[in-house]
Design a protein around this motif. Structure first.
Motif, PDB file in Angstrom:
ATOM      1  N   GLU A  12       0.844  -1.189   0.000  1.00 51.00           N
ATOM      2  CA  GLU A  12       0.000   0.000   0.000  1.00 51.00           C
ATOM      3  C   GLU A  12       0.883   1.244   0.000  1.00 51.00           C
ATOM      4  OE1 GLU A  12      -3.476  -0.777   3.069  1.00 51.00           O
ATOM      5  OE2 GLU A  12      -1.600  -1.648   3.814  1.00 51.00           O
ATOM      6  N   VAL A  13       0.372   2.301  -0.595  1.00 49.88           N
ATOM      7  CA  VAL A  13       0.973   3.620  -0.417  1.00 49.88           C
ATOM      8  C   VAL A  13       0.048   4.384   0.512  1.00 49.88           C
ATOM      9  CG1 VAL A  13       1.633   5.784  -1.508  1.00 49.88           C
ATOM     10  CG2 VAL A  13       2.149   3.613  -2.646  1.00 49.88           C
ATOM     11  N   ILE A  14       0.559   4.696   1.690  1.00 47.40           N
ATOM     12  CA  ILE A  14      -0.219   5.422   2.698  1.00 47.40           C
ATOM     13  C   ILE A  14       0.532   6.697   3.025  1.00 47.40           C
ATOM     14  CG2 ILE A  14      -1.282   5.337   4.974  1.00 47.40           C
ATOM     15  CD1 ILE A  14      -1.196   2.289   4.819  1.00 47.40           C
ATOM     16  N   GLY A  15      -0.060   7.819   2.664  1.00 47.28           N
ATOM     17  CA  GLY A  15       0.615   9.083   2.896  1.00 47.28           C
ATOM     18  C   GLY A  15       1.938   9.127   2.145  1.00 47.28           C
ATOM     19  N   LYS A  16       3.031   9.290   2.886  1.00 41.50           N
ATOM     20  CA  LYS A  16       4.349   9.424   2.286  1.00 41.50           C
ATOM     21  C   LYS A  16       5.152   8.127   2.344  1.00 41.50           C
ATOM     22  CE  LYS A  16       4.614  14.360   3.317  1.00 41.50           C
ATOM     23  NZ  LYS A  16       5.379  15.449   3.964  1.00 41.50           N
ATOM     24  N   ALA A  17       4.499   7.048   2.710  1.00 44.29           N
ATOM     25  CA  ALA A  17       5.217   5.782   2.896  1.00 44.29           C
ATOM     26  C   ALA A  17       4.691   4.673   1.999  1.00 44.29           C
ATOM     27  CB  ALA A  17       5.128   5.340   4.356  1.00 44.29           C
ATOM     28  N   GLY A  18       5.622   3.848   1.538  1.00 43.72           N
ATOM     29  CA  GLY A  18       5.249   2.573   0.948  1.00 43.72           C
ATOM     30  C   GLY A  18       5.191   1.556   2.070  1.00 43.72           C
ATOM     31  N   VAL A  19       4.043   0.931   2.252  1.00 40.76           N
ATOM     32  CA  VAL A  19       3.829   0.033   3.389  1.00 40.76           C
ATOM     33  C   VAL A  19       3.702  -1.404   2.902  1.00 40.76           C
ATOM     34  CG1 VAL A  19       2.371  -0.515   5.372  1.00 40.76           C
ATOM     35  CG2 VAL A  19       2.713   1.882   4.699  1.00 40.76           C
ATOM     36  N   VAL A  20       4.539  -2.278   3.457  1.00 37.88           N
ATOM     37  CA  VAL A  20       4.535  -3.700   3.140  1.00 37.88           C
ATOM     38  C   VAL A  20       4.032  -4.454   4.364  1.00 37.88           C
ATOM     39  CG1 VAL A  20       5.914  -5.676   2.397  1.00 37.88           C
ATOM     40  CG2 VAL A  20       6.559  -3.357   1.672  1.00 37.88           C
ATOM     41  N   THR A  21       3.057  -5.332   4.168  1.00 39.37           N
ATOM     42  CA  THR A  21       2.545  -6.135   5.273  1.00 39.37           C
ATOM     43  C   THR A  21       2.617  -7.606   4.904  1.00 39.37           C
ATOM     44  OG1 THR A  21       0.985  -4.361   5.833  1.00 39.37           O
ATOM     45  CG2 THR A  21       0.623  -6.511   6.851  1.00 39.37           C
ATOM     46  N   LEU A  22       3.333  -8.378   5.708  1.00 39.03           N
ATOM     47  CA  LEU A  22       3.392  -9.821   5.511  1.00 39.03           C
ATOM     48  C   LEU A  22       2.125 -10.432   6.096  1.00 39.03           C
ATOM     49  CD1 LEU A  22       7.108 -10.480   6.600  1.00 39.03           C
ATOM     50  CD2 LEU A  22       6.237  -9.683   4.395  1.00 39.03           C
ATOM     51  N   THR A  23       1.427 -11.235   5.319  1.00 39.24           N
ATOM     52  CA  THR A  23       0.096 -11.716   5.719  1.00 39.24           C
ATOM     53  C   THR A  23      -0.021 -13.233   5.759  1.00 39.24           C
ATOM     54  OG1 THR A  23      -0.657 -11.560   3.421  1.00 39.24           O
ATOM     55  CG2 THR A  23      -0.995  -9.629   4.817  1.00 39.24           C
ATOM     56  N   ARG A  24       1.078 -13.918   5.725  1.00 41.01           N
ATOM     57  CA  ARG A  24       1.063 -15.392   5.722  1.00 41.01           C
ATOM     58  C   ARG A  24       1.135 -15.893   7.170  1.00 41.01           C
ATOM     59  NH1 ARG A  24       5.194 -19.560   3.804  1.00 41.01           N
ATOM     60  NH2 ARG A  24       3.895 -21.187   2.887  1.00 41.01           N
ATOM     61  N   THR A  25       0.116 -15.564   7.927  1.00 43.04           N
ATOM     62  CA  THR A  25       0.193 -15.721   9.380  1.00 43.04           C
ATOM     63  C   THR A  25       0.285 -17.170   9.846  1.00 43.04           C
ATOM     64  OG1 THR A  25      -2.218 -15.622   9.509  1.00 43.04           O
ATOM     65  CG2 THR A  25      -1.020 -13.562   9.802  1.00 43.04           C
ATOM     66  N   LYS A  26      -0.419 -18.083   9.183  1.00 40.39           N
ATOM     67  CA  LYS A  26      -0.404 -19.479   9.628  1.00 40.39           C
ATOM     68  C   LYS A  26       0.970 -20.107   9.483  1.00 40.39           C
ATOM     69  CE  LYS A  26      -5.295 -20.492   8.810  1.00 40.39           C
ATOM     70  NZ  LYS A  26      -6.267 -21.331   8.069  1.00 40.39           N
ATOM     71  N   ALA A  27       1.775 -19.587   8.566  1.00 44.13           N
ATOM     72  CA  ALA A  27       3.140 -20.074   8.352  1.00 44.13           C
ATOM     73  C   ALA A  27       4.156 -19.152   9.005  1.00 44.13           C
ATOM     74  CB  ALA A  27       3.426 -20.205   6.862  1.00 44.13           C
ATOM     75  N   TRP A  46       9.484   1.762  -5.799  1.00 38.60           N
ATOM     76  CA  TRP A  46       9.420   2.836  -4.807  1.00 38.60           C
ATOM     77  C   TRP A  46      10.717   3.629  -4.714  1.00 38.60           C
ATOM     78  CZ3 TRP A  46       6.532  -0.465  -0.570  1.00 38.60           C
ATOM     79  CH2 TRP A  46       5.173  -0.548  -0.939  1.00 38.60           C
ATOM     80  N   GLU A  47      11.811   3.009  -5.092  1.00 40.11           N
ATOM     81  CA  GLU A  47      13.074   3.757  -5.125  1.00 40.11           C
ATOM     82  C   GLU A  47      12.995   4.914  -6.115  1.00 40.11           C
ATOM     83  OE1 GLU A  47      17.802   3.078  -6.270  1.00 40.11           O
ATOM     84  OE2 GLU A  47      16.546   1.351  -5.781  1.00 40.11           O
ATOM     85  N   GLN A  48      12.255   4.715  -7.213  1.00 41.38           N
ATOM     86  CA  GLN A  48      12.143   5.735  -8.262  1.00 41.38           C
ATOM     87  C   GLN A  48      10.977   6.687  -8.046  1.00 41.38           C
ATOM     88  OE1 GLN A  48      14.636   5.752 -10.394  1.00 41.38           O
ATOM     89  NE2 GLN A  48      15.416   3.859  -9.466  1.00 41.38           N
ATOM     90  N   ASP A  49      10.143   6.446  -7.068  1.00 45.43           N
ATOM     91  CA  ASP A  49       8.925   7.236  -6.855  1.00 45.43           C
ATOM     92  C   ASP A  49       9.193   8.332  -5.828  1.00 45.43           C
ATOM     93  OD1 ASP A  49       6.404   8.241  -6.305  1.00 45.43           O
ATOM     94  OD2 ASP A  49       5.429   6.278  -6.231  1.00 45.43           O
ATOM     95  N   ASP A  50       9.221   9.571  -6.280  1.00 49.74           N
ATOM     96  CA  ASP A  50       9.536  10.693  -5.390  1.00 49.74           C
ATOM     97  C   ASP A  50       8.474  10.923  -4.329  1.00 49.74           C
ATOM     98  OD1 ASP A  50      11.876  11.136  -6.760  1.00 49.74           O
ATOM     99  OD2 ASP A  50      11.020  12.682  -8.077  1.00 49.74           O
ATOM    100  N   ALA A  51       7.279  10.377  -4.530  1.00 49.02           N
ATOM    101  CA  ALA A  51       6.221  10.542  -3.531  1.00 49.02           C
ATOM    102  C   ALA A  51       6.434   9.627  -2.324  1.00 49.02           C
ATOM    103  CB  ALA A  51       4.855  10.259  -4.162  1.00 49.02           C
ATOM    104  N   ILE A  52       7.280   8.614  -2.488  1.00 54.94           N
ATOM    105  CA  ILE A  52       7.571   7.685  -1.405  1.00 54.94           C
ATOM    106  C   ILE A  52       8.809   8.165  -0.653  1.00 54.94           C
ATOM    107  CG2 ILE A  52       8.133   5.300  -0.784  1.00 54.94           C
ATOM    108  CD1 ILE A  52       5.357   5.592  -1.942  1.00 54.94           C
ATOM    109  N   HIS A  53       8.615   8.604   0.581  1.00 57.88           N
ATOM    110  CA  HIS A  53       9.726   9.108   1.389  1.00 57.88           C
ATOM    111  C   HIS A  53      10.401   7.997   2.180  1.00 57.88           C
ATOM    112  CE1 HIS A  53       8.648  13.641   1.379  1.00 57.88           C
ATOM    113  NE2 HIS A  53       8.037  13.025   0.375  1.00 57.88           N
ATOM    114  N   CYS A  54       9.654   6.947   2.478  1.00 57.55           N
ATOM    115  CA  CYS A  54      10.218   5.838   3.256  1.00 57.55           C
ATOM    116  C   CYS A  54       9.416   4.581   2.980  1.00 57.55           C
ATOM    117  CB  CYS A  54      10.212   6.155   4.753  1.00 57.55           C
ATOM    118  SG  CYS A  54       8.565   6.376   5.466  1.00 57.55           S
ATOM    119  N   VAL A  55       9.983   3.440   3.365  1.00 60.16           N
ATOM    120  CA  VAL A  55       9.300   2.156   3.257  1.00 60.16           C
ATOM    121  C   VAL A  55       9.174   1.570   4.661  1.00 60.16           C
ATOM    122  CG1 VAL A  55       9.484  -0.215   2.410  1.00 60.16           C
ATOM    123  CG2 VAL A  55      10.067   1.703   0.900  1.00 60.16           C
TER     124      VAL A  55
END
Length: 348
Positions: A12-27, A46-55
């Motif tokens: 997801e892109v939320i605000g100024k961040a690229g957000v990664v969520t690991l969702t394989r909870t059973k494993a 995201w490295e090339q996207d100026d709108a993304i300030h952090c991950v």
């Protein structure tokens, strides 16, 4: 936002961040090939996207990431299909992460081992809650601390990384902060507020200053000193002899550590000793190439499959290592693990 990870990993892109969520909870969020490819694609975009300030990388469930999908590797190897390609892609992603130019925040709440360390420790900011448990337990399954372990562990102060590599022992928040595995400690209850602040401002250092807490080491100064004294020896045999002498004098830490190491794969111990020692003088890319050489030999050997059998198939059984003792693993045997691969070298 879809980088090809399916339902195992969310982007997801939320605000100024690229957000990664690991969702394989059973494993326990163990990494699959799809997850590795997707994360690599996201970092590249995201490295090339100026709108993304952090991950920001986080996880659902009780584990951040318990490692790679080792059972899949085990099953394939037993069928004669050695999954070298999966590891090649993972190692490339680890190296890519180490080069990533933007702030990369791994929010670690719960278990982080093996491949999970690979997607966190090479980032710029490693934020751990009091629930964090860190380990590189590979010597206990006839493997070695890969995913850049040779680079990260070799650079920890007081030979603490060598201690982690050769024992596989777990480390909690305070110790991780003390040795630099973690860059920041926070309260588990403040995670959501931290995420909201990071995505809103994008100023990672400023936000973490506000949320960071003091986390005292779980290990006392005398034990840190003992680790440095034992594990800074010039050879693995000298480490074991040092531990043995203290154990004979009634030192409980030395006795427990020696017992742990002697239960591990002798081949893994000797290879890991060489790996961590050599990694201290290598760049991240050079470490990944070295580890790929070792990997190729490990996956065609015996101890990895025996270690997985004992730990995960016949849970709780005692592995039968081959060779069975450190004396049976020669210098030439170890050299063979590090020999060049010619045209099959890892291409970064």
């Amino acid at each position: 936002m879809d980088f090809g990870g399916g339902e195992e990993i969310r982007f997801e892109v939320i605000g100024k961040a690229g957000v990664v969520t690991l969702t394989r909870t059973k494993a326990l969020n163990a990494l699959t090939e799809n997850m590795v490819h997707a994360l690599a694609a996201a970092l590249e975009a995201w490295e090339q996207d100026d709108a993304i300030h952090c991950v920001l990388v986080k996880a659902e469930g009780r584990a951040f990431c318990a490692g790679g999908d080792i059972m899949n590797v085990y099953r394939a190897g037993k069928e004669g299909n050695v999954l070298v390609g999966f590891f090649a892609d993972e190692y490339r992603m680890n190296a890519q992460l180490a080069r990533f130019p933007k702030p990369y925040v791994a929010l670690i709440d719960g278990i982080v081992m093996g491949g999970g360390v690979g997607i966190s420790v090479h980032g710029s900011h490693r934020v751990m809650t009091g629930n964090a448990i860190v380990a590189m337990p590979e010597v206990g399954i006839g493997f070695f601390p890969d995913v850049g372990g040779s680079h990260a562990l070799s650079r920890l102060p007081g030979s603490f990384g060598m201690y982690m590599a050769l024992t596989g022992n777990r480390v909690r928040q305070g110790d991780a902060l003390a040795v630099g595995l973690a860059t920041h400690a926070i309260d588990a209850e403040s995670q959501q507020a931290l995420i909201e602040a990071l995505t809103t401002s994008g100023d990672v250092d400023e936000v973490l200053r506000k949320f960071s807490v003091v986390a005292a080491p779980q290990t006392d100064a005398a034990t840190f000193d003992a680790i440095a004294r034992h594990f800074s020896r010039d050879t693995l045999d000298e480490v074991l002899e040092s531990l043995k002498k203290d154990a004979e004098r009634g030192d409980d830490f030395a006795a427990a550590t020696l017992s742990t190491m002697l239960s591990r794969s002798p081949t893994s111990l000797r290879v890991t000793w060489r790996q961590i020692r050599e990694g201290a003088a290598l760049s991240m890319d050079e470490c990944m190439r070295m580890e790929f050489r070792v990997l190729n030999r490990m996956l065609t050997g015996k101890d990895f499959y025996e270690g997985i059998r004992a730990a995960l198939i016949d849970k709780g059984s005692t592995p039968v290592w081959d060779p069975a003792s450190l004396d049976e693993v020669s210098e030439a045997d170890v050299d063979a693990y590090f020999a060049p691969l010619g045209a099959q070298e890892l291409n970064l």
